[in-house]
Design an enzyme around this catalytic site. Structure first.
Site, PDB file in Angstrom:
ATOM      1  N   ASP A  32       0.851  -1.189   0.000  1.00 40.38           N
ATOM      2  CA  ASP A  32       0.000   0.000   0.000  1.00 40.38           C
ATOM      3  C   ASP A  32       0.889   1.242   0.000  1.00 40.38           C
ATOM      4  O   ASP A  32       1.861   1.302   0.750  1.00 40.38           O
ATOM      5  CB  ASP A  32      -0.916   0.030   1.231  1.00 40.38           C
ATOM      6  N   ASP A  54       3.954   1.948  -4.588  1.00 39.60           N
ATOM      7  CA  ASP A  54       2.911   2.424  -5.510  1.00 39.60           C
ATOM      8  C   ASP A  54       2.840   1.444  -6.684  1.00 39.60           C
ATOM      9  O   ASP A  54       3.805   1.313  -7.441  1.00 39.60           O
ATOM     10  CB  ASP A  54       3.308   3.834  -5.994  1.00 39.60           C
ATOM     11  N   ASN A  81      -6.046  -5.405  -5.758  1.00 40.15           N
ATOM     12  CA  ASN A  81      -7.177  -4.715  -5.120  1.00 40.15           C
ATOM     13  C   ASN A  81      -7.003  -3.202  -5.049  1.00 40.15           C
ATOM     14  O   ASN A  81      -7.989  -2.468  -5.000  1.00 40.15           O
ATOM     15  CB  ASN A  81      -7.341  -5.305  -3.705  1.00 40.15           C
ATOM     16  N   TYR A 145     -13.645   5.980 -13.897  1.00 37.17           N
ATOM     17  CA  TYR A 145     -13.658   4.837 -12.971  1.00 37.17           C
ATOM     18  C   TYR A 145     -14.311   3.613 -13.626  1.00 37.17           C
ATOM     19  O   TYR A 145     -13.737   2.515 -13.638  1.00 37.17           O
ATOM     20  CB  TYR A 145     -14.409   5.229 -11.697  1.00 37.17           C
ATOM     21  N   THR A 180     -16.436   1.835   2.551  1.00 37.36           N
ATOM     22  CA  THR A 180     -15.013   2.063   2.808  1.00 37.36           C
ATOM     23  C   THR A 180     -14.707   3.550   2.604  1.00 37.36           C
ATOM     24  O   THR A 180     -15.548   4.318   2.144  1.00 37.36           O
ATOM     25  CB  THR A 180     -14.158   1.244   1.833  1.00 37.36           C
TER      26      THR A 180
HETATM   27  P1  NAD Z   1      -9.981   1.944   0.167  1.00 30.20           P
HETATM   28  O1  NAD Z   1      -9.715   3.317  -0.321  1.00 30.20           O
HETATM   29  O2  NAD Z   1     -10.505   1.749   1.543  1.00 30.20           O
HETATM   30  O3  NAD Z   1      -8.672   1.038   0.013  1.00 30.20           O
HETATM   31  C1  NAD Z   1      -7.876   1.111  -1.132  1.00 30.20           C
HETATM   32  C2  NAD Z   1      -6.427   1.040  -0.711  1.00 30.20           C
HETATM   33  O4  NAD Z   1      -5.623   1.075  -1.903  1.00 30.20           O
HETATM   34  C3  NAD Z   1      -5.998   2.243   0.152  1.00 30.20           C
HETATM   35  O5  NAD Z   1      -5.366   1.800   1.337  1.00 30.20           O
HETATM   36  C4  NAD Z   1      -5.037   3.009  -0.754  1.00 30.20           C
HETATM   37  O6  NAD Z   1      -3.996   3.669  -0.053  1.00 30.20           O
HETATM   38  C5  NAD Z   1      -4.507   1.900  -1.654  1.00 30.20           C
HETATM   39  N1  NAD Z   1      -3.978   2.388  -2.932  1.00 30.20           N
HETATM   40  C6  NAD Z   1      -4.583   3.226  -3.803  1.00 30.20           C
HETATM   41  N2  NAD Z   1      -3.769   3.472  -4.841  1.00 30.20           N
HETATM   42  C7  NAD Z   1      -2.627   2.771  -4.623  1.00 30.20           C
HETATM   43  C8  NAD Z   1      -1.417   2.629  -5.350  1.00 30.20           C
HETATM   44  N3  NAD Z   1      -1.204   3.291  -6.505  1.00 30.20           N
HETATM   45  N4  NAD Z   1      -0.436   1.817  -4.859  1.00 30.20           N
HETATM   46  C9  NAD Z   1      -0.644   1.164  -3.676  1.00 30.20           C
HETATM   47  N5  NAD Z   1      -1.767   1.280  -2.953  1.00 30.20           N
HETATM   48  C10 NAD Z   1      -2.749   2.073  -3.415  1.00 30.20           C
HETATM   49  O7  NAD Z   1     -10.960   1.302  -0.922  1.00 30.20           O
HETATM   50  P2  NAD Z   1     -11.808  -0.061  -1.008  1.00 30.20           P
HETATM   51  O8  NAD Z   1     -13.228   0.352  -1.088  1.00 30.20           O
HETATM   52  O9  NAD Z   1     -11.372  -1.058  -0.005  1.00 30.20           O
HETATM   53  O10 NAD Z   1     -11.399  -0.495  -2.488  1.00 30.20           O
HETATM   54  C11 NAD Z   1     -10.669  -1.654  -2.813  1.00 30.20           C
HETATM   55  C12 NAD Z   1     -10.986  -2.015  -4.261  1.00 30.20           C
HETATM   56  O11 NAD Z   1     -12.381  -2.335  -4.364  1.00 30.20           O
HETATM   57  C13 NAD Z   1     -10.721  -0.883  -5.254  1.00 30.20           C
HETATM   58  O12 NAD Z   1     -10.132  -1.420  -6.436  1.00 30.20           O
HETATM   59  C14 NAD Z   1     -12.115  -0.349  -5.539  1.00 30.20           C
HETATM   60  O13 NAD Z   1     -12.192   0.270  -6.810  1.00 30.20           O
HETATM   61  C15 NAD Z   1     -12.932  -1.614  -5.448  1.00 30.20           C
HETATM   62  N6  NAD Z   1     -14.363  -1.381  -5.221  1.00 30.20           N
HETATM   63  C16 NAD Z   1     -14.797  -0.797  -4.074  1.00 30.20           C
HETATM   64  C17 NAD Z   1     -16.160  -0.565  -3.909  1.00 30.20           C
HETATM   65  C18 NAD Z   1     -16.726   0.101  -2.675  1.00 30.20           C
HETATM   66  O14 NAD Z   1     -17.909   0.462  -2.656  1.00 30.20           O
HETATM   67  N7  NAD Z   1     -15.958   0.266  -1.617  1.00 30.20           N
HETATM   68  C19 NAD Z   1     -17.079  -0.956  -4.886  1.00 30.20           C
HETATM   69  C20 NAD Z   1     -16.592  -1.554  -6.040  1.00 30.20           C
HETATM   70  C21 NAD Z   1     -15.233  -1.762  -6.198  1.00 30.20           C
END
Ligand code: NAD
Length: 248
Positions: A32, A54, A81, A145, A180
């Site tokens: 992360d 990253d 993820n 997105y 989240t």
């Molecule tokens: P979140 O923001 O809580 O967690 C995402 C994590 O990814 C964060 O800790 C962030 O620091 C890290 N991150 C972002 N860019 C990064 C990079 N370039 N390198 C390393 N780390 C990086 O979000 P979440 O809701 O847990 O999302 C996880 C996945 O699920 C994402 O791909 C998101 O698009 C997908 N998603 C989420 C939802 C929702 O409603 N929460 C719905 C559909 C899809």
């Protein structure tokens, strides 16, 4: 001991996935770019390696794989993820906003998978890419997105097609809305209400309800499953108009 790499593991769905892998006896490499939050999340966990990198930067992707192999010697699963959400109308999505979303959600998923492929060949391992219901069905504000997530769905099928002969499975999970930090930054009250209306189960999902699908797809129980796109979305993708009227 089996080893999983989980990107975006400092919080949300990635952290829940990490904890489920640990409970099943796997080791986890938590990746992360938010080093502070990663440090807090990984502090009390054993059998983890926390890497503050990253996933959109090729040199940091290479370091992630090299440090994983140096520490644990193998990669049995890669969970792509990490992602960002940026909702806005087409007219306001300038090239920098568009590229920022593509660089992480799509390029990062491609780069991590490519870099892990040799190790996954050796283990006959699994890739699970996290897309979204926004990649399955279009809506307003999701030009970058939603398009990035639709591309992740197709990237998964390309990976399954090409890597299957090496025993590597590639599947995609499309979460519905989960409370989240990512979702709450872009879900207004109107969007929250609209999701409730459009989802047969009439609620948001939890991080664990997404993580359990991810860890299943990485497990031997899914050994003949590849190239699949599985929505964990309360039924959102299956439905059309009419739910609120029926509930009335
Ligand atoms: P979140 O923001 O809580 O967690 C995402 C994590 O990814 C964060 O800790 C962030 O620091 C890290 N991150 C972002 N860019 C990064 C990079 N370039 N390198 C390393 N780390 C990086 O979000 P979440 O809701 O847990 O999302 C996880 C996945 O699920 C994402 O791909 C998101 O698009 C997908 N998603 C989420 C939802 C929702 O409603 N929460 C719905 C559909 C899809």
């Amino acid at each position: 001991m089996k080893t999983a790499i989980v990107t975006g593991a400092a919080r949300g769905i990635g952290l829940a996935t990490t904890k489920q892998f640990l409970a099943k006896g796997w080791r986890v490499v938590m990746v992360d770019w938010d080093a502070d939050e990663l440090g807090i999340a990984s502090k009390d966990l054993s059998d983890v390696l926390a890497l503050p990198y990253d996933i959109s930067q090729p040199d940091q992707v290479e370091k992630t794989i090299a440090e994983t192999l140096a520490a644990f010697g193998q990669i049995d699963a890669l969970v792509n993820n990490a992602g960002i959400a940026d909702f806005g109308p087409i007219a306001e999505t300038d090239f920098a906003r568009w590229r920022a979303v593509m660089a992480i959600n799509l390029d990062g998923t491609f780069l991590m998978s490519q870099a892990a492929t040799d190790a996954l060949k050796a283990s006959k391992g699994a890739i699970v890419n996290i897309a979204s219901i926004s990649g399955l069905r279009a809506s307003t504000l999701r030009v970058a997105y939603g398009t990035s997530k639709a591309a992740v769905i197709h990237l998964t099928k390309q990976q399954a097609a090409e890597l299957g002969e090496y025993g590597i499975r590639a599947n995609c999970v499309c979460p519905g809305p989960v409370r989240t930090k990512l979702a709450m930054a872009v879900h207004t009250q109107e969007i929250i209400d609209a999701y409730h209306d459009a989802i047969p189960l009439n609620r948001y999902g939890s991080e664990d309800e997404i993580a359990s699908v991810i860890t299943f797809l990485c497990s031997d129980e899914a050994s003949y499953v590849t190239g699949q796109v599985i929505a964990s979305d309360g039924g959102f993708e299956s439905t059309g108009v009419g739910l609120p009227a029926l509930r009335g």
